[in-house]
Design an enzyme around this catalytic site. Sequence first.
Site, PDB file in Angstrom:
ATOM      1  CB  THR A  74      -0.936   0.022   1.234  1.00  0.00           C
ATOM      2  OG1 THR A  74      -0.186  -0.362   2.394  1.00  0.00           O
ATOM      3  CG2 THR A  74      -2.100  -0.905   1.068  1.00  0.00           C
TER       4      THR A  74
ATOM      5  CB  CYS B  26       6.294   1.309   7.890  1.00  0.00           C
ATOM      6  SG  CYS B  26       6.042  -0.379   7.309  1.00  0.00           S
TER       7      CYS B  26
HETATM    8  N1  LIG Z   1       7.770  -4.193   5.147  1.00  0.00           N
HETATM    9  C1  LIG Z   1       7.444  -3.916   6.394  1.00  0.00           C
HETATM   10  O1  LIG Z   1       8.293  -3.763   7.263  1.00  0.00           O
HETATM   11  C2  LIG Z   1       6.004  -3.795   6.815  1.00  0.00           C
HETATM   12  C3  LIG Z   1       5.689  -3.843   8.180  1.00  0.00           C
HETATM   13  C4  LIG Z   1       4.364  -3.749   8.560  1.00  0.00           C
HETATM   14  C5  LIG Z   1       3.372  -3.568   7.592  1.00  0.00           C
HETATM   15  N2  LIG Z   1       3.718  -3.497   6.275  1.00  0.00           N
HETATM   16  C6  LIG Z   1       2.642  -3.335   5.305  1.00  0.00           C
HETATM   17  O2  LIG Z   1       2.379  -4.614   4.743  1.00  0.00           O
HETATM   18  C7  LIG Z   1       2.009  -4.503   3.364  1.00  0.00           C
HETATM   19  C8  LIG Z   1       2.943  -5.339   2.512  1.00  0.00           C
HETATM   20  O3  LIG Z   1       4.258  -4.817   2.637  1.00  0.00           O
HETATM   21  P1  LIG Z   1       5.537  -5.617   2.171  1.00  0.00           P
HETATM   22  O4  LIG Z   1       6.713  -4.851   2.665  1.00  0.00           O
HETATM   23  O5  LIG Z   1       5.418  -7.058   2.522  1.00  0.00           O
HETATM   24  O6  LIG Z   1       5.430  -5.469   0.585  1.00  0.00           O
HETATM   25  P2  LIG Z   1       6.373  -6.138  -0.507  1.00  0.00           P
HETATM   26  O7  LIG Z   1       6.466  -5.167  -1.606  1.00  0.00           O
HETATM   27  O8  LIG Z   1       7.613  -6.659   0.136  1.00  0.00           O
HETATM   28  O9  LIG Z   1       5.559  -7.419  -0.976  1.00  0.00           O
HETATM   29  C9  LIG Z   1       4.322  -7.365  -1.550  1.00  0.00           C
HETATM   30  C10 LIG Z   1       4.140  -8.563  -2.472  1.00  0.00           C
HETATM   31  O10 LIG Z   1       2.816  -8.512  -2.978  1.00  0.00           O
HETATM   32  C11 LIG Z   1       2.831  -8.919  -4.327  1.00  0.00           C
HETATM   33  N3  LIG Z   1       1.617  -8.421  -4.958  1.00  0.00           N
HETATM   34  C12 LIG Z   1       1.302  -7.170  -5.341  1.00  0.00           C
HETATM   35  N4  LIG Z   1       0.052  -7.120  -5.826  1.00  0.00           N
HETATM   36  C13 LIG Z   1      -0.451  -8.370  -5.738  1.00  0.00           C
HETATM   37  C14 LIG Z   1      -1.692  -8.967  -6.061  1.00  0.00           C
HETATM   38  N5  LIG Z   1      -2.689  -8.247  -6.554  1.00  0.00           N
HETATM   39  N6  LIG Z   1      -1.842 -10.287  -5.863  1.00  0.00           N
HETATM   40  C15 LIG Z   1      -0.838 -11.022  -5.353  1.00  0.00           C
HETATM   41  N7  LIG Z   1       0.366 -10.521  -5.013  1.00  0.00           N
HETATM   42  C16 LIG Z   1       0.557  -9.198  -5.204  1.00  0.00           C
HETATM   43  C17 LIG Z   1       4.122  -8.347  -4.863  1.00  0.00           C
HETATM   44  O11 LIG Z   1       4.538  -9.045  -6.030  1.00  0.00           O
HETATM   45  C18 LIG Z   1       5.060  -8.575  -3.677  1.00  0.00           C
HETATM   46  O12 LIG Z   1       5.729  -9.816  -3.753  1.00  0.00           O
HETATM   47  C19 LIG Z   1       2.024  -3.017   3.066  1.00  0.00           C
HETATM   48  O13 LIG Z   1       0.760  -2.492   3.276  1.00  0.00           O
HETATM   49  C20 LIG Z   1       2.965  -2.452   4.118  1.00  0.00           C
HETATM   50  O14 LIG Z   1       2.705  -1.111   4.418  1.00  0.00           O
HETATM   51  C21 LIG Z   1       5.008  -3.627   5.862  1.00  0.00           C
END
Ligand SMILES: NC(=O)c1ccc[n+]([C@@H]2O[C@H](COP(=O)([O-])OP(=O)(O)OC[C@H]3O[C@@H](n4cnc5c(N)ncnc54)[C@H](O)[C@@H]3O)[C@@H](O)[C@H]2O)c1
Length: 452
Positions: A102, A288
């Site tokens: 997001t 984040c």
């Molecule tokens: N990275 C962090 O430290 C962290 C911590 C807490 C919360 N978050 C939140 O968690 C969420 C995910 O973050 P992240 O860091 O894991 O992201 P990321 O970019 O590491 O991974 C997201 C994955 O989702 C896949 N993806 C995208 N659209 C898709 C779809 N329609 N169907 C299936 N797969 C799809 C992408 O290919 C990717 O592999 C975000 O909202 C982020 O704000 C992240």
Amino acid sequence: MKRLNLPPLNKCSVAVIGLGYVGLPLAIAIANQKRCILSNKKIQRNVIGFDLDISRIIELKKGFDRNKISSKNTKKHLKNIKFTNDKKLLKKVDVFIITVPTPIDKKNNPNSSFIKEASKLVGESIRSSEQNKLNKIIIYESTVYPGLTEEICVPIIEQNSGLIYNNPKNERTFFCGYSPERINPGDSNHTINTIIKVTSGCNKYVASWIDEFYGSFIKAGTYKVSSIKVAEAAKIIENIQRDINIALVNELSMLFKKIEIDTQEVLEAANTKWNFHKYRPGLVGGHCIGVDPYYLTFKAQEIGFETKLISAGRSINNYMYEYLFQEIVNLLNKQNEDANDIKILLLGITYKSNCSDMRNSQLVLLAEKIKKRDLEITIVDPKVDRKKALEEMSLEILLKIPKNKKFSIIIFGLFHEEFNHLSYDVLKKSTKKNAVIIDLTNKIIGENVIHL
Ligand SMILES: NC(=O)c1ccc[n+]([C@@H]2O[C@H](COP(=O)([O-])OP(=O)(O)OC[C@H]3O[C@@H](n4cnc5c(N)ncnc54)[C@H](O)[C@@H]3O)[C@@H](O)[C@H]2O)c1
């Protein structure tokens, strides 16, 4: 709970949608829990790890995690997950957990395209599995503003599934919940198993189901709240609080520099008071802390509420790499070296220590700014995917500090574990006579070492 025809807690099939920093550890935790922590009953859950990125799926099938976040036992743990990008496999799934990005767009507005796309995918999958008598549960973990799950995602699922959300008649229905992720990549003390999981659901039965579901494998336990909106808001303010506190010390450090006071010393002194909160000045990046506040300010704007403090914090923290760049220019002016001889070393370029992620890193912005000024910069970061950095960002990154160079300025940006040996004495071997070390890690003390 039974009357809602919810999936059986210990025998449901679960799909994690989006296998990034959040989704993969979550899928591993679910798939590898063999007994319920709460009841000690046997758990037999099918876990599907779904991602649209086929290269990610191929790598994970081979037991390779490019994010390097899972433990030594990665290969063993990944074996219990069925990795796929085949939508057909989602038809038999009972519980969907959405962990897609997001981010924000260029204007700092929420980019909800991924979460909308994932909701459409779930909607289509549950439409095609209508014959299944169990009602589906969709849990969102992606960070969103309060209201986004039910205002934006739920209508998309309804539209694509033909089902009615949270139908009190319990016919042709599906249910949703929200459970924010709080992991901290690169921090082995705060992992999915050691952080309490906030849970919520669209009605009290679903909320309890979701709470028990997470309680079955999250060792730190759960904390159930009364609504999806509360859970969404709780997550977002955790990061906003941090952003504002860091912005405050960043502002103070810029002020103290002008009146020639050592910020570190001031902070140490103030910290002797029982209720002083110790934050350090620094660069805020990642997906984040630097992103989530914009989700809330967007929502506030939508309803005509002005978020003065949150927005001020963002603009201070966004400015810090430019401030640092200006400091570097001032230092170089003092050194009075020929521009062609200036050599800058940047140690660490990801958005935080012990993390391989370069997205939204202010150190990347700083490096780009230095390059634009035609100054020679050597970047060392053993954590990053160097091929990707070169291809996608035109940044050449080295594994180690080159032995044949002496630097005018060293920016010690991050304290990756591979940099543990980089003491003041070691760094001095790579510097010119009047060189300065800008230590953003607060680990180095010595002559000509400056901190923010
Ligand atoms: N990275 C962090 O430290 C962290 C911590 C807490 C919360 N978050 C939140 O968690 C969420 C995910 O973050 P992240 O860091 O894991 O992201 P990321 O970019 O590491 O991974 C997201 C994955 O989702 C896949 N993806 C995208 N659209 C898709 C779809 N329609 N169907 C299936 N797969 C799809 C992408 O290919 C990717 O592999 C975000 O909202 C982020 O704000 C992240």
